[in-house]
Design a protein around this motif. Structure first.
Motif, PDB file in Angstrom:
ATOM      1  N   PRO A 102     -49.881  -9.726 -83.196  1.00  0.00           N
ATOM      2  CA  PRO A 102     -49.748  -8.707 -84.482  1.00  0.00           C
ATOM      3  C   PRO A 102     -48.169  -8.313 -84.276  1.00  0.00           C
ATOM      4  O   PRO A 102     -47.626  -7.860 -85.357  1.00  0.00           O
ATOM      5  N   SER A 103     -47.866  -7.713 -83.045  1.00  0.00           N
ATOM      6  CA  SER A 103     -46.397  -7.006 -82.924  1.00  0.00           C
ATOM      7  C   SER A 103     -45.228  -8.093 -83.293  1.00  0.00           C
ATOM      8  O   SER A 103     -44.065  -7.725 -83.495  1.00  0.00           O
ATOM      9  N   GLY A 104     -45.591  -9.225 -83.150  1.00  0.00           N
ATOM     10  CA  GLY A 104     -44.558 -10.342 -83.483  1.00  0.00           C
ATOM     11  C   GLY A 104     -43.634 -10.566 -82.062  1.00  0.00           C
ATOM     12  O   GLY A 104     -42.505 -11.108 -82.076  1.00  0.00           O
ATOM     13  N   GLU A 105     -43.830 -10.094 -81.137  1.00  0.00           N
ATOM     14  CA  GLU A 105     -43.098  -9.905 -79.843  1.00  0.00           C
ATOM     15  C   GLU A 105     -42.797 -11.494 -79.469  1.00  0.00           C
ATOM     16  O   GLU A 105     -41.821 -11.819 -78.886  1.00  0.00           O
ATOM     17  N   ARG A 106     -43.813 -12.237 -79.644  1.00  0.00           N
ATOM     18  CA  ARG A 106     -43.807 -13.681 -78.870  1.00  0.00           C
ATOM     19  C   ARG A 106     -43.552 -14.851 -80.155  1.00  0.00           C
ATOM     20  O   ARG A 106     -43.617 -15.916 -79.772  1.00  0.00           O
ATOM     21  N   THR A 107     -43.433 -14.265 -81.416  1.00  0.00           N
ATOM     22  CA  THR A 107     -43.134 -15.390 -82.531  1.00  0.00           C
ATOM     23  C   THR A 107     -41.503 -15.548 -82.874  1.00  0.00           C
ATOM     24  O   THR A 107     -40.966 -14.416 -83.198  1.00  0.00           O
ATOM     25  N   PHE A 108     -41.143 -16.698 -83.081  1.00  0.00           N
ATOM     26  CA  PHE A 108     -39.966 -16.804 -83.593  1.00  0.00           C
ATOM     27  C   PHE A 108     -40.313 -17.700 -85.049  1.00  0.00           C
ATOM     28  O   PHE A 108     -41.080 -18.726 -84.965  1.00  0.00           O
ATOM     29  N   GLY A 109     -39.709 -17.276 -86.092  1.00  0.00           N
ATOM     30  CA  GLY A 109     -40.139 -17.610 -87.450  1.00  0.00           C
ATOM     31  C   GLY A 109     -38.718 -18.642 -87.618  1.00  0.00           C
ATOM     32  O   GLY A 109     -37.769 -18.557 -87.421  1.00  0.00           O
ATOM     33  N   VAL A 110     -39.224 -19.860 -88.118  1.00  0.00           N
ATOM     34  CA  VAL A 110     -38.306 -20.989 -88.583  1.00  0.00           C
ATOM     35  C   VAL A 110     -38.720 -21.389 -90.026  1.00  0.00           C
ATOM     36  O   VAL A 110     -39.592 -21.706 -90.064  1.00  0.00           O
ATOM     37  N   MET A 111     -37.595 -21.375 -90.682  1.00  0.00           N
ATOM     38  CA  MET A 111     -37.748 -21.675 -92.284  1.00  0.00           C
ATOM     39  C   MET A 111     -37.176 -22.820 -92.426  1.00  0.00           C
ATOM     40  O   MET A 111     -36.067 -23.122 -92.301  1.00  0.00           O
ATOM     41  N   THR A 112     -37.829 -23.979 -93.117  1.00  0.00           N
ATOM     42  CA  THR A 112     -37.478 -25.171 -93.140  1.00  0.00           C
ATOM     43  C   THR A 112     -37.196 -25.568 -94.693  1.00  0.00           C
ATOM     44  O   THR A 112     -37.724 -24.710 -95.478  1.00  0.00           O
ATOM     45  N   LYS A 113     -36.487 -26.654 -94.961  1.00  0.00           N
ATOM     46  CA  LYS A 113     -36.359 -27.060 -96.416  1.00  0.00           C
ATOM     47  C   LYS A 113     -35.897 -26.266 -97.246  1.00  0.00           C
ATOM     48  O   LYS A 113     -36.087 -25.799 -98.256  1.00  0.00           O
ATOM     49  N   LEU A 114     -34.736 -25.513 -96.697  1.00  0.00           N
ATOM     50  CA  LEU A 114     -34.241 -24.402 -97.571  1.00  0.00           C
ATOM     51  C   LEU A 114     -33.370 -25.261 -98.571  1.00  0.00           C
ATOM     52  O   LEU A 114     -33.101 -24.446 -99.751  1.00  0.00           O
ATOM     53  N   HIS A 117     -37.702 -11.148 -83.150  1.00  0.00           N
ATOM     54  CA  HIS A 117     -36.900 -12.112 -82.939  1.00  0.00           C
ATOM     55  C   HIS A 117     -36.192 -12.658 -84.188  1.00  0.00           C
ATOM     56  O   HIS A 117     -36.983 -12.679 -85.331  1.00  0.00           O
ATOM     57  N   PRO A 118     -35.171 -12.804 -84.801  1.00  0.00           N
ATOM     58  CA  PRO A 118     -34.466 -13.280 -85.879  1.00  0.00           C
ATOM     59  C   PRO A 118     -35.089 -14.597 -86.380  1.00  0.00           C
ATOM     60  O   PRO A 118     -35.385 -15.553 -85.432  1.00  0.00           O
ATOM     61  N   TRP A 119     -35.348 -14.697 -87.690  1.00  0.00           N
ATOM     62  CA  TRP A 119     -35.432 -15.958 -88.351  1.00  0.00           C
ATOM     63  C   TRP A 119     -34.495 -17.049 -88.252  1.00  0.00           C
ATOM     64  O   TRP A 119     -33.298 -16.600 -88.252  1.00  0.00           O
ATOM     65  N   VAL A 120     -34.954 -18.260 -88.291  1.00  0.00           N
ATOM     66  CA  VAL A 120     -33.974 -19.343 -88.034  1.00  0.00           C
ATOM     67  C   VAL A 120     -33.847 -20.277 -89.364  1.00  0.00           C
ATOM     68  O   VAL A 120     -34.999 -20.696 -89.430  1.00  0.00           O
ATOM     69  N   GLY A 121     -32.882 -20.622 -89.944  1.00  0.00           N
ATOM     70  CA  GLY A 121     -33.160 -21.565 -91.070  1.00  0.00           C
ATOM     71  C   GLY A 121     -32.729 -22.854 -90.632  1.00  0.00           C
ATOM     72  O   GLY A 121     -31.985 -23.069 -89.836  1.00  0.00           O
ATOM     73  N   ILE A 122     -33.530 -23.679 -91.261  1.00  0.00           N
ATOM     74  CA  ILE A 122     -33.192 -25.239 -90.875  1.00  0.00           C
ATOM     75  C   ILE A 122     -33.133 -26.156 -92.066  1.00  0.00           C
ATOM     76  O   ILE A 122     -33.928 -25.809 -93.159  1.00  0.00           O
ATOM     77  N   VAL A 123     -32.241 -27.055 -92.175  1.00  0.00           N
ATOM     78  CA  VAL A 123     -32.116 -28.112 -93.282  1.00  0.00           C
ATOM     79  C   VAL A 123     -32.631 -29.306 -92.425  1.00  0.00           C
ATOM     80  O   VAL A 123     -31.715 -29.902 -91.785  1.00  0.00           O
ATOM     81  N   ASN A 124     -33.764 -29.937 -93.025  1.00  0.00           N
ATOM     82  CA  ASN A 124     -34.131 -31.396 -92.361  1.00  0.00           C
ATOM     83  C   ASN A 124     -33.706 -32.186 -93.317  1.00  0.00           C
ATOM     84  O   ASN A 124     -32.899 -32.274 -94.234  1.00  0.00           O
ATOM     85  N   ARG A 125     -33.437 -33.535 -92.613  1.00  0.00           N
ATOM     86  CA  ARG A 125     -33.178 -34.785 -93.164  1.00  0.00           C
ATOM     87  C   ARG A 125     -34.065 -34.835 -94.332  1.00  0.00           C
ATOM     88  O   ARG A 125     -35.177 -34.706 -94.414  1.00  0.00           O
ATOM     89  N   SER A 126     -33.416 -35.679 -95.345  1.00  0.00           N
ATOM     90  CA  SER A 126     -34.292 -35.984 -96.500  1.00  0.00           C
ATOM     91  C   SER A 126     -34.944 -37.235 -96.322  1.00  0.00           C
ATOM     92  O   SER A 126     -34.560 -38.011 -95.314  1.00  0.00           O
ATOM     93  N   GLN A 127     -35.912 -37.531 -97.111  1.00  0.00           N
ATOM     94  CA  GLN A 127     -36.630 -38.770 -96.978  1.00  0.00           C
ATOM     95  C   GLN A 127     -35.653 -39.969 -97.219  1.00  0.00           C
ATOM     96  O   GLN A 127     -35.768 -41.155 -96.302  1.00  0.00           O
ATOM     97  N   ALA A 128     -34.564 -39.798 -97.811  1.00  0.00           N
ATOM     98  CA  ALA A 128     -33.770 -40.883 -98.113  1.00  0.00           C
ATOM     99  C   ALA A 128     -32.849 -40.892 -96.891  1.00  0.00           C
ATOM    100  O   ALA A 128     -32.762 -42.244 -96.240  1.00  0.00           O
ATOM    101  N   ASP A 129     -32.602 -39.865 -96.168  1.00  0.00           N
ATOM    102  CA  ASP A 129     -31.856 -40.228 -94.911  1.00  0.00           C
ATOM    103  C   ASP A 129     -32.657 -40.847 -93.932  1.00  0.00           C
ATOM    104  O   ASP A 129     -32.239 -41.493 -93.056  1.00  0.00           O
TER     105      ASP A 129
END
Length: 630
Positions: A202-214, A236-248
């Motif tokens: 609940p405190s978020g001390e152990r959690t790293f957030g990752v935002m995909t498909k931006l 901890h700071p959120w990290v944004g990720i751009v995944n490979r597209s299905q076409a890729d």
């Protein structure tokens, strides 16, 4: 300070050893659960697999619809120097190097099916995959099955709960770092990963957030409220990720090219350009690696404490159930003799009062023997009618002249017979009864001593042999006791105590030579030798004299029978209970000695498991000592 790769590599080696032993958590505080780890959590289709492949720089994970990850995948990344060829290894195939990552994907699927079958069931037994590459940082990630809300065809009804319980078993541990994957094209409030992370951290001390498909968000929208911590704040700071597209993916676009394309996206994005330096899969990998190294360093003291405590407990348990024995005949014979001595010590403690039970022998003699002696039917044997019959038969054709000596002897012999236990006696075999009672007490003490000798519990065959040898020895002691008690009784019949009867005559003659007018009246004339001498008073006197003598014999036997029984049975049991057994085993062949030391298979399996765990913990301690972690 320890190098980064040293600490993470240390944890990797210990994790692999744990898995090889079968310790993969879920059963209390194990070494596996004490090790810091990064668990990757996300719902199905959240982009979890793409994140892992971006971190590795390789396309290696199985893909498909529904639940693809059905076993935890422990992914250990090892950085190689530039220019070296990358390869992968599985713990279950340690001598095989995989350089084709399509083969890695197939091996993951095959190894999953090996445990779960061609079904859609899940298993908590992890697959260990190590990847060595110049394109990775030193990091360990645990890929868990994707959270789902509905069971599809082919899945058990409990699959939703089963997956959540498995994931929860990892992320609720205080040493687990949670990598919560959430797709940007869904409301963060509905994120399965964030929902579970909030419950266990609940405190978020152990959690790293990752935002995909931006890159898949609707035009005109962005995820800055989440990434900058306004919608849902973590420590901890959120990290944004751009995944490979299905076409890729379909075109097998190179992962390194995908990394470059991802970085270009953030650098050129009007929404995320100011955050480009902390966005992307490469940044995420470095961030996690650095944090994992910090957590490992913080946790090592507690891990060392757990290891030392467990080593002491395992050593003590091995001492309790017994350590492995040698296979040569000398070692086997020594072990058997030591086990016999251990049993003998317990048995003697029972007899000598160190343990309960020996007092029962005293109670036999102090309470039961006197009570039984009182019940012997001497009154029937010494009735006036029987006394007259015995005396008359003893006289034959010539009645006794002064005292019926033969009658006395026959009456005494007949009374002593009751100690021998003829069928008509009310207490069967009084003489043997006490040796038998003590025999039963000794047998019970043997049984208790065997049960209380911890060292014997691992050897059922030897235990049975010792019990049989003790029974044989006790029966021999009982037979000797019977013979001795028989001699004591027969001795009383063989030679009567003459002094006893002389005292009776002296008491009868204490009033001779009376004078005075009443002298003739008071003087008793001896009875005439005829049938009048068998009057009731006369016979009653004979019965009384015989009874007095028998009571004297009874008191003598009351004192001598316990001595004889203790001497022949208890004393010998203490001195030589297993002497004959010792002589026998000294002549046994090696095969027979080995058979005597056969163990309970369950106990052997338990010892093997404890020995392996002990080796694991000692190895882990040595591994930690070899790394300068302070």
């Amino acid at each position: 300070m320890a190098r980064l790769e040293s600490l993470i590599g240390l944890v990797n080696r210990i994790q692999r050893a744990c898995t090889a032993l079968g310790d993969h958590g879920g059963e209390g505080m194990s070494l596996w659960e004490a090790l810091p780890s990064v668990a990757v959590v996300g719902g199905q289709s959240s982009g979890k697999s793409s994140v892992l492949e971006s971190v590795v720089g390789r396309d290696f994970l199985p893909r498909g619809s529904g639940i693809v990850t059905r076993r935890p995948l422990v992914l250990q990344l090892h950085r190689l120097e530039d220019g070296r060829s990358e390869y992968a290894e599985f713990l279950h195939a340690p001598r095989k190097k995989f350089t084709d990552f399509a083969s890695v994907r197939k091996e993951i699927s095959d190894e999953t099916d090996r445990i779960t079958g061609k079904t859609k069931h899940i298993s908590n037994i992890p697959i260990h995959l190590s990847i060595y590459s110049p394109n990775v940082v030193n990091l360990t990630l645990i890929d868990l099955p994707g959270l789902t809300k509905v069971a599809v065809e082919g899945q058990p009804d409990s699959i939703v709960e089963d997956i959540e319980n498995m994931v929860r078993s990892y992320v609720e541990k205080p040493n687990c770092i949670i990598l919560a994957i959430s797709p940007a094209n869904q409301d963060i409030a509905t994120s399965d990963a964030i929902k579970l992370a909030r419950e266990v951290d609940p405190s978020g001390e152990r959690t790293f957030g990752v935002m995909t498909k931006l890159d898949l968000m609707d035009k005109g929208t962005n995820a800055l409220d989440v990434i900058e911590g306004r919608a849902y704040r973590l420590q901890h700071p959120w990290v944004g990720i751009v995944n490979r597209s299905q076409a890729d993916i379909n075109k097998n676009v190179d992962m390194m090219a995908a990394r470059r394309k991802e970085q270009e996206y953030f650098e050129n994005s009007p929404d995320y350009g100011h955050l480009a330096h902390r966005m992307g899969s490469e940044y995420l990998a470095k961030l996690l690696s650095k944090h994992l190294e910090t957590v490992i360093r913080q946790r090592i003291p507690s891990i060392i404490a757990l290891i030392n405590k467990t080593i002491s407990e395992l050593d003590a348990e091995l001492d309790r159930i017994g350590r492995p024995i040698g296979i040569d005949s000398g070692a086997q014979l020594y072990t058997i003799l030591e086990l016999c001595r251990a049993f003998d010590r317990v048995f003697k403690e029972h007899l000598d009062g160190g343990r309960p039970g020996g007092d029962r022998i005293y109670k036999v003699f102090d309470h039961q023997l006197p009570a039984a002696l009182k019940k012997l039917p001497f009154d029937r044997h010494l009735s006036i009618k029987n006394v007259q019959k015995v005396v008359t038969e003893a006289d034959g054709y010539q009645p006794h002249l002064i005292a019926p000596e033969q009658g006395y002897r026959r009456l005494i012999d007949g009374s002593i017979v009751y100690f021998k236990g003829p069928a008509e006696a009310s207490v069967d075999a009084v003489m043997f009864y006490w040796s038998t009672l003590v025999h039963f007490v000794l047998k019970e003490l043997v049984r208790k001593s065997i049960a209380e000798t911890e060292e014997l519990k691992r050897f059922p065959t030897l235990t049975s042999d010792i019990a049989a040898a003790c029974t044989e020895a006790l029966e021999k002691f009982r037979d000797e006791s019977r013979k001795t008690v028989t001699r004591l009784v027969e001795m009383e019949s063989s030679y009567l105590t003459v002094e006893f009867f002389r005292k009776l005559n002296m008491e009868g003659d204490r009033n001779p030579n009376q004078t005075g007018p009443n002298a003739d009246k008071n003087r008793k004339e001896p009875p005439a030798p005829n049938m009048d001498s068998h009057g009731d008073n006369y016979l009653r006197r004979i019965a009384s004299n015989v009874n007095s003598y028998i009571m004297m014999v009874c008191e003598t036997l009351r004192n001598s029978i316990p001595k004889a029984v203790v001497h022949c049975q208890v004393r010998e049991a203490k001195r030589s209970l297993l002497n004959h057994f010792y002589a026998q085993i000294g002549r046994q062949e090696k095969e027979r000695l080995g058979a005597m030391l056969d163990e309970d298979p369950a106990l052997m399996e338990k010892r093997t498991l404890i020995a392996k765990r002990l080796e694991l913990y000692k190895s882990a301690r040595d591994e930690i000592d070899s790394v300068a972690w302070k």
